[in-house]
Design an enzyme around this catalytic site. Structure first.
Site, PDB file in Angstrom:
ATOM      1  CE  LYS A  91     -16.074 -14.127  -2.445  1.00 31.84           C
ATOM      2  NZ  LYS A  91     -15.354 -13.003  -1.803  1.00 31.84           N
TER       3      LYS A  91
HETATM    4  C1  E4P Z   1     -14.143 -12.569   1.531  1.00 27.02           C
HETATM    5  O1  E4P Z   1     -14.090 -13.154   0.460  1.00 27.02           O
HETATM    6  C2  E4P Z   1     -15.056 -11.410   1.748  1.00 27.02           C
HETATM    7  O2  E4P Z   1     -15.511 -10.873   0.510  1.00 27.02           O
HETATM    8  C3  E4P Z   1     -14.379 -10.331   2.543  1.00 27.02           C
HETATM    9  O3  E4P Z   1     -13.522 -10.929   3.499  1.00 27.02           O
HETATM   10  C4  E4P Z   1     -15.381  -9.419   3.213  1.00 27.02           C
HETATM   11  O4  E4P Z   1     -14.686  -8.626   4.148  1.00 27.02           O
HETATM   12  P1  E4P Z   1     -15.350  -7.262   4.688  1.00 27.02           P
HETATM   13  O5  E4P Z   1     -16.461  -7.652   5.637  1.00 27.02           O
HETATM   14  O6  E4P Z   1     -14.215  -6.538   5.384  1.00 27.02           O
HETATM   15  O7  E4P Z   1     -15.867  -6.513   3.477  1.00 27.02           O
END
Ligand code: E4P
Length: 222
Positions: A91
């Site tokens: 990522k």
């Molecule tokens: C997905 O990979 C994201 O890192 C995650 O869904 C972020 O979610 P949040 O906005 O609840 O932190």
């Protein structure tokens, strides 16, 4: 729409896998920080081994946390080597210099999940850079007054028109209704917490219907 588990708690993996609904796992530094682990590679390796124990070959996304983009590629290569999981995806948050990193990783045949996407222009850059996954943060965007469904729908149209293999991940999903928003706006994948999927399986009318059937049947079978 595929369902990914957004979690760093490896014990949650079999709970979804045993129900046949686990298509992938995503993590982020905040999720990792919620675990009792103290070493990033150890925590992620534990997740990878748990997936393997479930006899699944599914994407696992982990985020680089180097802030200096010139060191991000090296950190990613280190993770690939030390975690040793075939379907590992790195990522990378979208950004001008991060585009160098995406290109560098793709040139090394490393799969990239470009994350923290909040606009169609960001998503288009991620697509053009060859991202394997493009993660739109649904609730964070709608909390700030944005329209994640529109970003997702338009990006899906571009992907279809260009015959791209990139897949849209709807992240930042908090409720079953958000899962439905992701589904109807064309996301290829939804990633969210285990409890959201559990809630998605329930409905008051289901409970009432099943209870009614059972009560009628029990009265008859006496
Ligand atoms: C997905 O990979 C994201 O890192 C995650 O869904 C972020 O979610 P949040 O906005 O609840 O932190």
């Amino acid at each position: 729409m595929k369902l990914f588990l957004d979690s760093a708690f490896k014990n949650e993996i079999p709970i979804m896998a045993d129900r046949g609904i686990l298509d992938g796992v995503t993590t982020n530094p905040s999720l990792i920080a919620k675990t009792s682990g103290s070493n990033y590679v150890d925590v992620v390796s534990g997740i990878a081994r748990q997936i393997e124990e479930c006899k699944l070959d599914i994407p696992l996304s982990i985020e680089i946390f180097e802030s200096d983009y010139s060191k991000m590629t090296d950190q990613a290569i280190k993770f690939i080597s030390e975690i040793n999981y075939e379907n590992l995806n790195i990522k990378v948050p979208i950004g001008w210099d991060e585009l160098y990193v995406i290109k560098s990783l793709k040139s090394k045949s490393i799969r990239v999940n470009t994350t923290c996407i909040f606009s169609l222009s960001q998503a288009h850059l991620a697509l053009d850079a060859g991202s394997d996954f493009i993660s739109i943060f649904f609730c964070r965007l709608s909390d700030s007054g944005g329209n994640p469904e529109e970003v997702c729908y338009e990006l899906r149209n571009i992907i279809e028109k260009t015959n791209s293999n990139s897949q849209i991940i709807a992240g930042s999903i908090r409720t079953p209704l958000d899962v439905e928003r992701a589904l109807t706006s064309g996301a290829h994948i939804c990633t969210t917490a285990l409890n959201v999927y559990e809630k998605s399986s329930k409905h008051i009318l289901t409970t009432q219907s099943v209870d009614g059937f059972m009560n009628d049947f029990k009265a008859w079978i006496k």
